[in-house]
Design a protein around this motif. Structure first.
Motif, PDB file in Angstrom:
ATOM      1  N   LEU A  90       0.576  -1.171  -0.080  1.00  0.00           N
ATOM      2  CA  LEU A  90       0.407  -0.135  -0.067  1.00  0.00           C
ATOM      3  C   LEU A  90       0.938   0.746  -0.132  1.00  0.00           C
ATOM      4  CD1 LEU A  90      -2.862   1.529   0.204  1.00  0.00           C
ATOM      5  CD2 LEU A  90      -2.291   1.285   2.921  1.00  0.00           C
ATOM      6  N   MET A  91       1.059   2.020  -1.311  1.00  0.00           N
ATOM      7  CA  MET A  91       1.314   2.509  -0.704  1.00  0.00           C
ATOM      8  C   MET A  91       0.984   4.634  -0.405  1.00  0.00           C
ATOM      9  SD  MET A  91       4.016   2.560  -4.771  1.00  0.00           S
ATOM     10  CE  MET A  91       2.334   2.158  -6.071  1.00  0.00           C
ATOM     11  N   ALA A  92       1.445   5.139  -0.173  1.00  0.00           N
ATOM     12  CA  ALA A  92      -0.165   6.208  -0.178  1.00  0.00           C
ATOM     13  C   ALA A  92       1.336   7.907   0.257  1.00  0.00           C
ATOM     14  CB  ALA A  92      -0.308   6.523   1.713  1.00  0.00           C
ATOM     15  N   GLY A  93       0.252   9.323  -0.436  1.00  0.00           N
ATOM     16  CA  GLY A  93       1.365  10.430  -0.328  1.00  0.00           C
ATOM     17  C   GLY A  93       0.278  11.379  -1.520  1.00  0.00           C
ATOM     18  N   PRO A  94       1.028  12.318  -1.400  1.00  0.00           N
ATOM     19  CA  PRO A  94       0.145  13.562  -2.465  1.00  0.00           C
ATOM     20  C   PRO A  94       0.231  12.994  -3.556  1.00  0.00           C
ATOM     21  CG  PRO A  94       2.537  14.452  -1.552  1.00  0.00           C
ATOM     22  CD  PRO A  94       1.832  12.281  -1.336  1.00  0.00           C
TER      23      PRO A  94
END
Length: 498
Positions: A215-219
């Protein structure tokens, strides 16, 4: 009075049960009846078969025709039974010899002109034909994929007339040759096109080595989708068994292409997809996105935007690698051993923690947004990382990172160690196997206990940390899990640990 018996295949999930086609001609008023639980497409074959036989310059018998598709309790669907029904009628009426029918299985949809049209599921049906020891006669457009099955004897045909000539000892049908695998070599976008994000690339390399979910989280604009699209290019090459399983699943939906042979599938459904689209289903069960991603990648972009009921259906296949679709009258079991790559924004507007400080979301809005992903699902995702915004210098600098080919070499070496040690990737290890192959040293165990207490990690998270640490050690060609491997792995649970 005449009768002819020949063989075909139905489709039931991943299985292709044998169907015995019996054609019987009797005296009486002319009629044409098909029995044996036929669906609408099979019932409509009466008109296609009649026109095809007449346009092939054969005589359609003006007699009482009964065609039985056995077993009677197995539903029969699609136009694949057109060819065996037509051949059965011709053999029962004495227009073609019947003694050779027992050596073959037949499937194909007939055009009104007698031409043969492609069918779906040819590869799955050929797997069944090989086990019976018979050759398979198929439309030319479907024969290429069927020939990929080892030891299969496949005869491509373009028309009903060509099949009848073959059975009558006239010009024989050719054998379908297996196309060179080189024609289907996969070409994926390259990792060296992604600027910066070295930490994320390292995490994806570990995920590829051990078969872990991410899971990748970022703007917005930090490269999450770009990285996911390049992820299949660093996965180990498919072996023959994986390629056959993946191709058979795509064949069930009619979506297999010969140029995709031995290419890792990459599926990216939109967040408006339903639960049935994801896991499969329908009156006649078909595989969904998670099965079509078998031995490949399922990318879910904007993960919190998916309905929660849709995301929850991922929990079981993430653990078991299979999905069972149950209906009142039938049940189908499909494999679903996929790698989940998911991406999300840190908040509804997407700019939480961004250097520009543009985020205007309240803490309550952020909590509700992240709460759309349930704790049990999040707990099942092995690697959870932040993808930071790139600086202006990184954006202006030319990308000169490692190529996908260079990363893939290390990934394949690590995967080979896992197969030699335990016969499966680290992500598929069970509890007892974890106790055997994923034992950290004393300092690493102490660090892991401290992380469990501090981040309040579950037993599942504990096991997943050990499996990822085993993959980190394999990439470093280390026989034992050391403290540094545990320390790096804990960094990949930052989202779960708050």
């Amino acid at each position: 009075m005449g009768i002819a018996v020949l063989y075909s295949r139905a489709l039931s999930g991943m299985d292709a049960p044998q169907v015995v086609v019996e054609a019987h001609l009797a005296n009486g008023l002319p009629s044409f009846t098909i029995v044996g639980l036929p669906e609408a497409e099979v019932k409509e074959s009466r008109d296609r078969v009649r026109a095809a036989i007449q346009n092939a310059r054969f005589e359609f018998p003006a007699r009482r025709i009964t065609v039985n598709l056995a077993p009677a309790d197995l539903p029969k669907e699609s136009g694949r039974f057109d060819l065996p029904i037509a051949l059965g009628i011709l053999a029962a009426s004495g227009q073609i010899p019947a003694h050779k029918l027992k050596d073959y299985e037949f499937a194909g949809e007939l055009a009104l002109t007698g031409e043969l049209r492609p069918i779906r599921g040819a590869l799955a049906m050929t797997l069944g034909a090989v086990s019976s020891g018979r050759a398979f006669v198929l439309p030319s457009a479907s024969a290429q994929e069927a020939a990929l099955v080892e030891n299969a004897v496949v005869h491509p045909a373009d028309s009903l007339l060509a099949v009848c000539a073959h059975l009558a000892g006239q010009p024989p049908l050719p054998l379908q040759a297996v196309l060179p695998v080189a024609l289907a070599q996969a070409h994926y976008p390259d990792f060296n096109e992604v600027k910066g994000q070295l930490g994320v690339k390292r995490a994806l390399e570990i995920a590829a080595a051990g078969g872990h979910s991410v899971l990748m989280a970022g703007p917005p604009g930090t490269g999450k989708s770009m990285l996911a699209a390049r992820f299949p290019g660093i996965l180990p090459g498919m072996n023959e068994r994986e390629a056959i399983e993946s191709a058979a699943l795509h064949s069930l939906n009619g979506g297999f292409r010969i140029e995709h042979w031995k290419r890792r599938p990459y599926r990216s459904p939109h967040h408006t997809a339903s639960a049935v689209a994801l896991v499969g289903g329908g009156g006649i069960p078909r595989p969904g996105e998670i099965s079509l991603a078998h031995h490949g990648v399922l990318f879910l972009d904007e993960l919190p935007e998916f309905p929660r009921s849709v995301l929850e259906v991922l929990r079981e296949p993430l653990e078991s690698g299979r999905i069972t679709i149950s209906r009142a009258a039938r049940q189908a079991d499909f494999p679903a051993r996929f790698q989940l790559i998911a991406a999300m924004n840190p908040c509804p507007c997407g700019y939480l923690g961004h250097p520009t400080g543009k985020c205007r979301c309240t803490p309550d809005q952020i909590a509700r947004y992240r709460g759309r992903i349930s704790g049990p699902l999040l707990d099942r995702i092995d690697i959870q990382i932040e993808v930071p915004a790139l600086s202006h210098d990184d954006l202006l600098r030319q990308s000169n990172g490692e190529t996908s080919a260079a990363i893939q070499i290390r990934v394949e070496a690590a995967r080979a160690r896992q197969i030699a040690r335990q016969g499966k990737p680290n992500a598929e290890l069970g509890s007892k196997e974890i106790d055997t192959h994923c034992v950290p040293d004393a300092a690493g165990e102490a660090l892991l206990k401290h992380a469990i207490a501090r981040f309040n990690l579950s037993a599942r998270a504990y096991h997943r940390i050990l499996k990822v640490a085993r993959s980190v050690a394999d990439l470093g060609d280390s026989e034992h899990i050391a403290t540094r491997h545990i320390a790096e792995t804990i960094q990949y649970r930052r989202l779960a640990g708050g």
